[in-house]
Design a protein around this motif. Structure first.
Motif, short mmCIF file in Angstrom:
data_model
loop_
_atom_site.label_atom_id
_atom_site.label_comp_id
_atom_site.label_asym_id
_atom_site.label_seq_id
_atom_site.Cartn_x
_atom_site.Cartn_y
_atom_site.Cartn_z
N GLU A 380 -0.19 2.38 6.47
CA GLU A 380 0.10 3.51 7.14
C GLU A 380 0.21 3.19 8.66
OE1 GLU A 380 -2.76 6.67 8.31
OE2 GLU A 380 -1.50 7.64 7.06
N THR A 381 -0.60 2.19 9.28
CA THR A 381 -0.30 1.86 10.60
C THR A 381 1.18 1.00 10.61
OG1 THR A 381 -2.76 1.52 10.90
CG2 THR A 381 -1.19 0.55 12.69
N LEU A 382 1.29 0.21 9.67
CA LEU A 382 2.57 -0.72 9.65
C LEU A 382 3.87 0.44 9.71
CD1 LEU A 382 3.95 -3.37 9.71
CD2 LEU A 382 3.77 -3.37 7.18
N GLU A 383 3.90 1.20 8.80
CA GLU A 383 4.93 2.31 8.78
C GLU A 383 5.30 3.03 9.88
OE1 GLU A 383 7.30 2.56 6.26
OE2 GLU A 383 6.09 0.98 5.25
N LYS A 384 3.88 3.58 10.47
CA LYS A 384 3.97 4.10 11.88
C LYS A 384 4.64 3.10 12.96
CE LYS A 384 0.46 7.72 11.23
NZ LYS A 384 -1.14 7.97 11.54
#
Length: 813
Positions: A380-384
């Motif tokens: 999720e952090t990577l996508e954000k």
């Protein structure tokens, strides 16, 4: 005192020595012993059969043990060992009523069970009541001595006995004061202790190290019941808070927690039945091990079935859960706290080991969910990060600044998420997940960097391609001596315009100077590559360009008007000029000249291909003279810059001459035909001969004008046929082709003229009035090709010669 209900007592061990597992479990649940922890005490009573043990216990503790019916005779009442809970005494006090000793029912074989039950009582009890008759005190062979010997002997079988309170209850006290009875009793007890065989380690150990000895006396229950009740009530008060410091319970070091009492009692009896020595500390550890294991398993099973945990586990499979660590820690601490509460009174070492094992099992159970949470958090952090990074770049932020800011922001966001998901009990290292996120972010930044750099360089390369392709192609198509200098200036101007722009754009990517210079050099090379590609492309069309150049100069004059070969042009000079220009074009196309180096290609080609005198000399001396074009390289020109080799130039020139020879031949033929067409008058001598020889005929015509009319009409007809058949055009290419062409066109043309004459003759008189010869004679106008009705068939017929159309205009009626 009211007695307890039936369910509050149970037979612990029956008369055959069988342990009542189910009964004690029900009893413990009924009295809620498991909730007591260490706050409980165990009291047991020994004594001869029919000595009033059960009666004493019932009056002293409010129990409901079965008492002997004196009217039915004296016999055994209690068989085995019974247990009950004391009524109204705090803390929880359990009482065991042991089968009486020296009973006739067991006969002489009573010592085995007697010793077993005595050892069991000493192992599990805090207080042991020894019921004895007052009149037995001081007697050598009285019944109390065998009992005491049994107690002291079995005590030696306890490897590490705890200090137990022995309370001698003297029944049916006589008038002899207790102060006088007690010394005698203690003396007897000491003698018995001294006479009992002891292990080597306890040879000199005093009785006080093993027992606290208490002595009480009670009046006769049958003769002095009220006094008995009063004394029992006073004795009962001593059992309140018996486990407190200074209380009757004595040493509490070997006490087993209440929840393990059932298992401990069962195991102790099992060891006693197997006639083994009993090591209380080892037994205590064993009990703690089993019970702590049971408690740990119960808590683990409870945790796995916990609804909150199940919901949390299911939720984290689908995605990140806010407050995951807080929720999970709360559940873990709750079950571990329950374990601590239930196992608090067991051996500390065992308790701690089992707690650690329980923690490990619980952490092993929750670790997949934790790893899943971290995985979701990382992805999720990577996508954000990707979204924010792309947005920052689209917003015009510099690449390196955007990458640094977004990386710092979202790594901090991951750290916050990890702090929210951390499991406090576990010492799990999240650095691998964090490092994986760092690598993923760096890889994404690198990929975007490569894509952006490629896009940036591609855009500049496309701009250079657009700026160079068209002009370079145009310059090469119109090749002359200024072509390559113009291309060099164009290349320099466009490169100097593009390179600073790319350099400024690259400054936002925070790259080292070496890499930056390499990319700028690559852009310059790209620009040169565009020019070289166009040059090679033009070189492939060299023959076509040479033919176009030749055709342009040979077929058009200086005003770019098409040439008409009238006979005054110098075809040889025009041809030489056109070929020279084509040869210069070939010399321009032969090599790439983006540097300021000078070559001699043009002179070499001119001397080898255009100088006819030299060519003739070379032909004569071809065996001994070197051909400058018999080579695959040009002097002072690197092979990489060569577009057309000398050998290829020679071949192209030969092909060029062959393909342009026809145009020159056609021009010469047209010029000669034009000259022939202009010489239509006969020679002067022929004119003089015609005048002399035709004088008579000429005079005849003057005397008879009608002949002149017929001759004139014939002339008009012949003129019309001349025009319609285009005789001049057909004979321009020679006599034989002219005759062949006339043979195919003569008959159709005559038929066409006759048909038109017939159509004119059929017109009504109003539209076509009859003309007289005079009128017909006036219809010819100064050499025009128009005729009246008699010659109208020739009007509108056209012919062409050398691409020029001639028309015969008609005259309106």
């Amino acid at each position: 005192m009211a007695k307890s209900e039936e369910c509050c007592s149970t037979q612990l061990i029956d008369g055959d020595g069988s342990f009542n597992d189910a009964g004690i479990e029900r009893f413990i649940k009924e009295v809620k012993l498991g909730e007591c922890g260490l706050s409980y005490a165990v009291v047991s009573i020994m004594g001869p059969q029919s000595s009033g043990k059960s009666t004493l216990l019932n009056h002293l503790f409010g129990t409901n043990f079965r008492e002997m019916d004196a009217f039915k005779g004296r016999s055994q009442t209690t068989k085995g060992i019974w247990m009950a809970k004391c009524a109204g005494i705090e803390p929880c006090t359990l009482v065991m009523d042991l089968e009486g000793t020296d009973g006739r029912e067991r006969g002489e074989d009573d010592t085995a069970f007697e010793k077993q039950s005595a050892l069991f009582a000493l192992a599990v009890s805090d207080i042991v009541l020894i019921n004895m008759w007052c009149h037995d005190i001081g007697r050598e062979q009285a019944a109390n001595k065998p009992l005491l010997k049994t107690v002291f002997q079995v005590m030696m079988r306890l490897f590490s006995p705890r200090k137990t309170t022995l309370m001698f209850v003297i029944r049916d006290k006589t008038r002899t004061p207790l102060e006088n009875l007690e010394p005698v009793l203690r003396e007897d007890i000491q003698k018995i202790w001294d006479s009992v065989p002891k292990p080597e380690a306890h040879k000199e150990t005093p009785l006080s190290e093993f027992f606290n000895v208490e002595v009480v006396a009670l009046s006769s229950y049958e003769e002095k019941e009220e006094q008995f009740e009063e004394q029992v009530a006073n004795l009962r008060q001593r059992f309140f808070h018996s486990i407190a410091p200074g209380g009757l319970a004595g040493d509490r070091r070997g006490v087993v927690p209440a929840s393990g009492f059932s298992f401990s009692s069962q195991q102790i009896w099992k060891v006693i039945k197997e006639n083994k020595d009993l090591d209380l500390p080892a037994h205590k550890v064993m009990v703690a091990t089993v019970r702590c294991e049971e408690i740990a398993n119960e808590k683990f099973a409870g945790f796995t079935a916990n609804e909150t945990w199940c919901v949390l586990e299911e939720a984290v499979r689908a995605g990140p859960v806010a407050g995951f660590g807080k929720k999970l820690n709360s559940i873990l601490y709750a079950y571990l706290s329950e374990y601590d509460a239930e196992a608090a009174y067991f051996d500390e070492g065992v308790r701690s080991a089992k707690r650690k094992h329980l923690e490990e099992k619980l952490l092993q159970l929750v670790q997949p969910a934790y790893q899943s949470m971290l995985g979701h958090l990382r992805s999720e952090t990577l996508e954000k990060f990707k979204e924010a990074f792309e947005k920052a770049l689209n917003g015009g932020e510099e690449f390196s600044v955007a990458a640094c800011n977004c990386t710092e922001c979202y790594m901090a966001l991951f750290d916050e998420g990890y702090a929210d998901a951390v499991v406090e009990l576990a010492n799990w290292d999240s650095s691998k997940v964090r490092d994986k996120l760092c690598r993923d972010i760096d890889a994404h930044v690198a990929s975007v960097r490569v894509a952006k750099l490629a896009e940036l360089t591609s855009s500049y390369e496309a701009k250079l391609n657009d700026a160079l392709s068209g002009p370079v192609e145009a310059l090469l198509d119109g090749a002359n001596k200024e072509t390559w200098p113009s291309i060099r200036k164009l290349l320099q101007r466009e490169t100097e315009s593009a390179v600073p722009g790319l350099s400024s754009a690259l400054s936002g990517f925070d790259m080292d100077e070496q890499t930056k210079e390499k990319m700028l050099k690559s852009l310059e090379d790209c620009a040169r590559g565009v020019v070289e590609a166009k040059a090679r492309e033009a070189a492939g069309r060299a023959l076509i360009l040479m033919k176009d150049r030749f055709s342009s100069l040979f077929s058009h004059d200086s005003d770019s008007m098409p040439r008409v070969w009238t006979g005054n042009e110098d075809i040889r000079a025009i041809t030489k000029t056109a070929r020279s220009a084509s040869l210069k074009l070939l010399s321009v196309m032969a090599a790439i000249r983006l540097d300021d180096s000078v070559d001699d290609i043009e002179n070499t080609l001119c001397s080898a291909l255009m100088d006819t005198k030299n060519n003739a000399a070379l032909t004569k001396r071809s065996i001994t003279t070197f051909d400058p074009l018999a080579s695959s390289t040009w002097e002072e020109v690197p092979p990489a810059k060569t577009l057309i080799t000398p050998v290829q130039c020679k071949s192209l020139w030969r092909q060029f001459r062959a393909e342009t020879e026809y145009s020159v031949t056609q021009a010469i033929s047209a010029q000669e035909a034009n000259k022939r067409g202009n010489n239509w008058l006969p020679p002067p001598w022929a004119i003089v001969a015609l005048i002399i020889l035709g004088f008579n005929e000429f005079m005849t015509l003057l005397r008879n004008p009608l002949y002149v009319g017929f001759i004139f009409v014939g002339f008009l007809i012949m003129k019309a046929l001349w025009i319609q058949l285009d005789i001049a055009g057909d004979f321009r290419h020679g006599a034989l082709p002219g005759l062949l062409s006339l043979s195919t066109k003569f008959v159709p043309t005559v038929i066409n003229l006759l048909r038109k004459l017939a159509e004119e003759g059929q017109m009504p008189a109003t539209n076509n009035p009859q003309r007289n010869p005079a009128t017909a004679s006036r219809s010819f106008q100064n050499g025009n090709t128009s005729i009246d009705t008699s010659s109208s068939a020739s009007s509108g017929v056209t012919s062409s010669a050398n691409g020029t159309q001639y028309s015969s205009p008609t005259k309106e009626e």
